[in-house]
Design a protein around this motif. Structure first.
Motif, PDB file in Angstrom:
ATOM      1  N   LEU A 180       0.822  -1.213   0.000  1.00  0.00           N
ATOM      2  CA  LEU A 180       0.000   0.000   0.000  1.00  0.00           C
ATOM      3  C   LEU A 180       0.855   1.262   0.000  1.00  0.00           C
ATOM      4  O   LEU A 180       0.429   2.299  -0.507  1.00  0.00           O
ATOM      5  N   PHE A 181       2.066   1.183   0.547  1.00  0.00           N
ATOM      6  CA  PHE A 181       2.943   2.354   0.608  1.00  0.00           C
ATOM      7  C   PHE A 181       3.388   2.801  -0.770  1.00  0.00           C
ATOM      8  O   PHE A 181       3.782   3.952  -0.955  1.00  0.00           O
ATOM      9  N   ARG A 182       3.351   1.914  -1.760  1.00  0.00           N
ATOM     10  CA  ARG A 182       3.725   2.310  -3.117  1.00  0.00           C
ATOM     11  C   ARG A 182       2.567   3.021  -3.806  1.00  0.00           C
ATOM     12  O   ARG A 182       2.781   3.825  -4.707  1.00  0.00           O
ATOM     13  N   GLU A 183       1.351   2.731  -3.404  1.00  0.00           N
ATOM     14  CA  GLU A 183       0.192   3.410  -3.967  1.00  0.00           C
ATOM     15  C   GLU A 183       0.001   4.781  -3.334  1.00  0.00           C
ATOM     16  O   GLU A 183      -0.417   5.732  -3.993  1.00  0.00           O
ATOM     17  N   ASP A 184       0.301   4.876  -2.036  1.00  0.00           N
ATOM     18  CA  ASP A 184       0.119   6.134  -1.310  1.00  0.00           C
ATOM     19  C   ASP A 184       1.110   6.172  -0.154  1.00  0.00           C
ATOM     20  O   ASP A 184       0.899   5.539   0.883  1.00  0.00           O
ATOM     21  N   ALA A 185       2.190   6.934  -0.328  1.00  0.00           N
ATOM     22  CA  ALA A 185       3.224   7.016   0.709  1.00  0.00           C
ATOM     23  C   ALA A 185       2.747   7.759   1.943  1.00  0.00           C
ATOM     24  O   ALA A 185       3.407   7.721   2.980  1.00  0.00           O
ATOM     25  N   TYR A 186       1.596   8.415   1.859  1.00  0.00           N
ATOM     26  CA  TYR A 186       1.062   9.189   2.982  1.00  0.00           C
ATOM     27  C   TYR A 186       0.011   8.418   3.778  1.00  0.00           C
ATOM     28  O   TYR A 186      -0.568   8.949   4.717  1.00  0.00           O
ATOM     29  N   LEU A 187      -0.237   7.183   3.411  1.00  0.00           N
ATOM     30  CA  LEU A 187      -1.198   6.345   4.128  1.00  0.00           C
ATOM     31  C   LEU A 187      -0.587   5.929   5.462  1.00  0.00           C
ATOM     32  O   LEU A 187       0.421   5.225   5.494  1.00  0.00           O
ATOM     33  N   ILE A 199      11.516  13.925 -10.419  1.00  0.00           N
ATOM     34  CA  ILE A 199      11.471  15.209  -9.704  1.00  0.00           C
ATOM     35  C   ILE A 199      11.329  16.313 -10.739  1.00  0.00           C
ATOM     36  O   ILE A 199      12.176  16.474 -11.618  1.00  0.00           O
ATOM     37  N   GLY A 200      10.244  17.063 -10.614  1.00  0.00           N
ATOM     38  CA  GLY A 200       9.941  18.109 -11.584  1.00  0.00           C
ATOM     39  C   GLY A 200       9.128  17.554 -12.729  1.00  0.00           C
ATOM     40  O   GLY A 200       9.046  16.336 -12.941  1.00  0.00           O
ATOM     41  N   THR A 201       8.521  18.445 -13.495  1.00  0.00           N
ATOM     42  CA  THR A 201       7.725  18.040 -14.655  1.00  0.00           C
ATOM     43  C   THR A 201       8.077  18.923 -15.838  1.00  0.00           C
ATOM     44  O   THR A 201       8.488  20.078 -15.679  1.00  0.00           O
ATOM     45  N   GLY A 202       7.907  18.369 -17.038  1.00  0.00           N
ATOM     46  CA  GLY A 202       8.151  19.145 -18.254  1.00  0.00           C
ATOM     47  C   GLY A 202       9.558  19.700 -18.295  1.00  0.00           C
ATOM     48  O   GLY A 202      10.538  19.006 -17.999  1.00  0.00           O
ATOM     49  N   GLU A 203       9.662  20.981 -18.614  1.00  0.00           N
ATOM     50  CA  GLU A 203      10.977  21.626 -18.700  1.00  0.00           C
ATOM     51  C   GLU A 203      11.640  21.777 -17.333  1.00  0.00           C
ATOM     52  O   GLU A 203      12.839  22.036 -17.256  1.00  0.00           O
ATOM     53  N   GLU A 204      10.842  21.638 -16.255  1.00  0.00           N
ATOM     54  CA  GLU A 204      11.393  21.760 -14.904  1.00  0.00           C
ATOM     55  C   GLU A 204      11.870  20.420 -14.339  1.00  0.00           C
ATOM     56  O   GLU A 204      12.302  20.360 -13.191  1.00  0.00           O
ATOM     57  N   GLN A 205      11.789  19.355 -15.120  1.00  0.00           N
ATOM     58  CA  GLN A 205      12.245  18.057 -14.616  1.00  0.00           C
ATOM     59  C   GLN A 205      13.757  18.084 -14.427  1.00  0.00           C
ATOM     60  O   GLN A 205      14.509  18.448 -15.333  1.00  0.00           O
ATOM     61  N   ILE A 206      14.205  17.664 -13.233  1.00  0.00           N
ATOM     62  CA  ILE A 206      15.633  17.662 -12.935  1.00  0.00           C
ATOM     63  C   ILE A 206      16.169  16.262 -12.673  1.00  0.00           C
ATOM     64  O   ILE A 206      17.391  16.055 -12.672  1.00  0.00           O
ATOM     65  N   ASP A 207      15.279  15.280 -12.452  1.00  0.00           N
ATOM     66  CA  ASP A 207      15.782  13.955 -12.106  1.00  0.00           C
ATOM     67  C   ASP A 207      14.762  12.890 -12.458  1.00  0.00           C
ATOM     68  O   ASP A 207      13.549  13.098 -12.349  1.00  0.00           O
ATOM     69  N   LEU A 208      15.285  11.733 -12.887  1.00  0.00           N
ATOM     70  CA  LEU A 208      14.465  10.558 -13.165  1.00  0.00           C
ATOM     71  C   LEU A 208      15.353   9.341 -12.952  1.00  0.00           C
ATOM     72  O   LEU A 208      16.370   9.188 -13.634  1.00  0.00           O
ATOM     73  N   GLN A 209      14.980   8.493 -11.969  1.00  0.00           N
ATOM     74  CA  GLN A 209      15.803   7.330 -11.685  1.00  0.00           C
ATOM     75  C   GLN A 209      14.965   6.235 -11.029  1.00  0.00           C
ATOM     76  O   GLN A 209      13.955   6.508 -10.382  1.00  0.00           O
ATOM     77  N   PRO A 210      15.374   4.963 -11.191  1.00  0.00           N
ATOM     78  CA  PRO A 210      14.644   3.862 -10.562  1.00  0.00           C
ATOM     79  C   PRO A 210      14.733   3.960  -9.047  1.00  0.00           C
ATOM     80  O   PRO A 210      15.792   4.253  -8.488  1.00  0.00           O
ATOM     81  N   CYS A 211      13.613   3.696  -8.369  1.00  0.00           N
ATOM     82  CA  CYS A 211      13.597   3.751  -6.908  1.00  0.00           C
ATOM     83  C   CYS A 211      12.330   3.085  -6.393  1.00  0.00           C
ATOM     84  O   CYS A 211      11.243   3.360  -6.892  1.00  0.00           O
ATOM     85  N   GLY A 212      12.473   2.245  -5.392  1.00  0.00           N
ATOM     86  CA  GLY A 212      11.319   1.591  -4.792  1.00  0.00           C
ATOM     87  C   GLY A 212      10.937   2.168  -3.451  1.00  0.00           C
ATOM     88  O   GLY A 212      10.033   1.656  -2.784  1.00  0.00           O
ATOM     89  N   GLY A 213      11.620   3.255  -3.016  1.00  0.00           N
ATOM     90  CA  GLY A 213      11.370   3.826  -1.694  1.00  0.00           C
ATOM     91  C   GLY A 213      10.221   4.812  -1.664  1.00  0.00           C
ATOM     92  O   GLY A 213       9.527   5.032  -2.656  1.00  0.00           O
ATOM     93  N   THR A 214      10.017   5.399  -0.497  1.00  0.00           N
ATOM     94  CA  THR A 214       8.938   6.369  -0.300  1.00  0.00           C
ATOM     95  C   THR A 214       9.511   7.787  -0.323  1.00  0.00           C
ATOM     96  O   THR A 214      10.613   8.035   0.177  1.00  0.00           O
ATOM     97  N   HIS A 215       8.740   8.709  -0.899  1.00  0.00           N
ATOM     98  CA  HIS A 215       9.181  10.088  -1.072  1.00  0.00           C
ATOM     99  C   HIS A 215       8.060  11.064  -0.724  1.00  0.00           C
ATOM    100  O   HIS A 215       6.876  10.698  -0.742  1.00  0.00           O
ATOM    101  N   VAL A 216       8.460  12.300  -0.432  1.00  0.00           N
ATOM    102  CA  VAL A 216       7.469  13.355  -0.250  1.00  0.00           C
ATOM    103  C   VAL A 216       6.909  13.746  -1.614  1.00  0.00           C
ATOM    104  O   VAL A 216       7.450  13.369  -2.663  1.00  0.00           O
ATOM    105  N   ALA A 217       5.819  14.502  -1.603  1.00  0.00           N
ATOM    106  CA  ALA A 217       5.127  14.844  -2.844  1.00  0.00           C
ATOM    107  C   ALA A 217       5.753  16.026  -3.564  1.00  0.00           C
ATOM    108  O   ALA A 217       5.619  16.161  -4.787  1.00  0.00           O
TER     109      ALA A 217
END
Length: 238
Positions: free
Chosen positions: A5-12, A192-210
């Motif tokens: 469930l933590f992968r669907e919603d890290a805030y649960l 991290i970031g979207t569109g032209e503001e994207q700064i990072d994209l990498q594989p990860c199975g952990g939990t992150h803030v929004a």
């Protein structure tokens, strides 16, 4: 298999679950869980289970076989029997600090764009080890760049892609010692970031803030020499 469930919603923070099994070591396997199991440098979650007026503290969670998440009791007390419906509660403050530190380390891998040889997360601080013979030029410059990304309040999101996407883009994998899990046909990418503001994209199975703004101010701690080709950068949350 335990539904993550933590992968669907890290805030649960809490959810019901059904006890599926006990391990020989005294662990508990539920059909679904909010507890993140230790992995990728992120500690396993702690918290408690409640059922039928009883309560059991959970010290940590670990990964078992066949995608099972094993909850490890803090004390050798009687366990809820298989088939029992329990309510699971996270130690949310601890988990949220793990999320903030984990997201901060992804930012660190952006401002220090070098292969990562190791890392660790705890509630309030973390570190990454980089494959390089040279220390970063300026601790103050690194700190300024990190907090600049925090102030931008960039969105952090996750997507699942086919393993073939990762095969075609091997540079997405930053870590030299830990590879994303394979064999299930899909890999989770954290962005991290979207569109032209994207700064990072990498594989990860952990939990992150929004959003990066939720991390709060980041301070650079010690920068250590850990070998001829290894430098460690420590960070702390204010």
């Amino acid at each position: 298999m335990t539904k993550a469930l933590f992968r669907e919603d890290a805030y649960l923070r809490d959810a019901t679950g059904v006890v599926r099994a006990h391990t020989q070591e005294g662990g508990i396997v539920l059909d679904r869980t909010v507890f993140f199991p230790r992995g990728g440098g992120q500690p396993g979650d702690s918290g408690r289970l409640d059922w039928h007026g009883r309560s059991l503290s959970i010290a940590t969670a670990v990964q078992g076989e066949r995608d099972a998440v094993i909850l490890v009791p803090a004390e050798p007390l009687p366990l809820p029997a298989p088939g029992t419906v329990v309510r699971q509660y996270l130690d949310w403050e601890r988990r949220h600090r793990h999320m903030r530190v984990h997201s901060a380390l992804h930012l660190l891998s952006v401002v220090v764009p070098l292969p990562v040889t190791g890392g660790n997360i705890s509630a309030g601080h973390g570190r990454l080890d980089f494959a390089t013979p040279d220390l970063p030029d300026s601790r103050e410059a690194l700190e300024e760049m990190l907090n600049g990304f925090v102030e931008q309040d960039l969105a952090i999101s996750a997507d699942w892609v086919e393993e073939a996407v990762l095969d075609a883009n091997p540079a997405l994998v930053r870590t030299m010692t830990v590879q994303p899990p394979r064999g299930q046909g899909a890999v989770r990418l954290v962005r991290i970031g979207t569109g032209e503001e994207q700064i990072d994209l990498q594989p990860c199975g952990g939990t992150h803030v929004a959003r990066t703004g939720e991390i709060g101010r980041i301070r650079i701690g010690k920068i250590e020499n850990k070998g001829r080709q290894n430098r460690r950068v420590n960070i702390q949350l204010d």
